[in-house]
Scaffold this active site. Structure first.
Site, short mmCIF file in Angstrom:
data_model
loop_
_atom_site.label_atom_id
_atom_site.label_comp_id
_atom_site.label_asym_id
_atom_site.label_seq_id
_atom_site.Cartn_x
_atom_site.Cartn_y
_atom_site.Cartn_z
N TYR A 24 3.54 11.04 -9.49
CA TYR A 24 3.12 10.67 -8.14
C TYR A 24 2.01 11.60 -7.65
O TYR A 24 0.98 11.15 -7.15
CB TYR A 24 4.31 10.72 -7.18
CG TYR A 24 3.95 10.33 -5.77
CD1 TYR A 24 3.88 8.99 -5.40
CD2 TYR A 24 3.65 11.30 -4.81
CE1 TYR A 24 3.53 8.62 -4.11
CE2 TYR A 24 3.30 10.94 -3.52
CZ TYR A 24 3.24 9.60 -3.17
OH TYR A 24 2.88 9.24 -1.90
N LYS A 57 -2.01 10.48 -6.83
CA LYS A 57 -2.65 10.62 -5.52
C LYS A 57 -3.84 11.59 -5.58
O LYS A 57 -4.83 11.39 -4.87
CB LYS A 57 -1.63 11.06 -4.49
CG LYS A 57 -0.54 10.02 -4.21
CD LYS A 57 -1.13 8.72 -3.70
CE LYS A 57 -0.06 7.74 -3.27
NZ LYS A 57 -0.63 6.49 -2.70
#
Length: 264
Positions: free
Chosen positions: A169, A173
């Site tokens: 994750y 990002k």
């Protein structure tokens, strides 16, 4: 005169930040809005809310899986076929994934998060940019020079600082932030603006429930000086500012909206 006389396209619009952003466009006078998500039921709920806040808004609903390149291309083409252009694109579609160390993750789990959070945003932006290159700027609210289009990608505070048990994750990002900056350099000469927003912990379906991803949030909230979750509306407000002609000199920026988490 509205700040948004053009066409808005919002991905991930079935809930959370995407829904709040689409509704905010309607509230601020945008009358042509395309919304997309894999969740068709949620999209129709969003469309209902749009009509409630603006009875004359024209809405295009597209069910899109952002893992599928052809569906993203069709989304942009359908928007142009109905409305003639794309002026404000906010790419909100994303997933949280599981809370695991790298050695406990499978390649399939890695691909799922990366394909939606990074590849899907890149594909969305790619097709949006291709359309914006074909169009002329719209008039602005105060007569300043306008842009051919504006794109806002949703990244995360965890693309700037990291956390435990979230390698995929965080990396996905961070990739969105870096991609945004690179595209901003490449398309400035074509008068297109590309920025991203880096939310902290926001009260959305992705941060609710009992999943491993959500259980670690309370500690993170306590670290932030403001010691609370953000609201989808607070993130939507930033997205609309970056899309508007009031942000005409903002380019390649990663705007952090996290209650102070990354400064503590």
């Amino acid at each position: 005169m509205t700040l948004f006389p053009g066409v808005a396209l919002v991905t991930g619009a079935a809930s959370g930040i995407g829904r709040a952003t689409a509704i905010s466009f309607a509230l601020e006078g945008c009358r042509r809005i395309a919304i997309s998500d894999i969740n068709l039921t949620g999209l129709h709920e969003t469309a209902k809310y749009l009509k409630e806040v603006s009875s004359d808004v024209d809405i295009l609903v597209n069910q899109v899986d952002t893992q599928e390149e052809a569906q993203i291309e069709d989304m942009v083409q359908a928007t142009v076929a109905k409305f003639g252009r794309v002026d404000y694109a906010v790419n909100c579609a994303g997933v949280g994934g599981t809370r695991e160390r790298s050695t406990d993750l499978t390649a399939k789990q890695f691909d799922f998060v990366t394909n939606i959070n990074y590849r899907g945003v890149w594909l969305s932006s790619r097709f949006e940019l291709a359309q914006m290159l074909k169009q002329e700027p719209l008039p602005t609210h105060d007569g300043r020079a306008g842009n051919r289009g504006a794109i806002v990608n949703i990244a995360s505070q965890l693309g700037i600082v990291s956390t435990n048990n979230a390698p995929v994750y965080c990396a996905s990002k961070a990739a969105v932030i870096s991609m945004t900056k690179s595209d901003a350099i490449d398309y400035s000469k074509e008068n297109i603006r590309i920025n991203c927003v880096c939310p902290g912990i926001v009260d959305t379906p992705m941060t609710q429930g009992e999943s491993g991803f959500t259980k670690a949030l309370e500690t993170s909230i306590a670290i932030a000086p403001m010691n609370r979750r953000g609201t989808p509306q607070e993130i939507a407000d930033a997205c609309l500012f970056l899309c508007s002609s009031k942000a005409s000199f903002v380019q390649g920026h990663a705007m952090v909206i996290d209650g102070g988490y990354t400064i503590n």
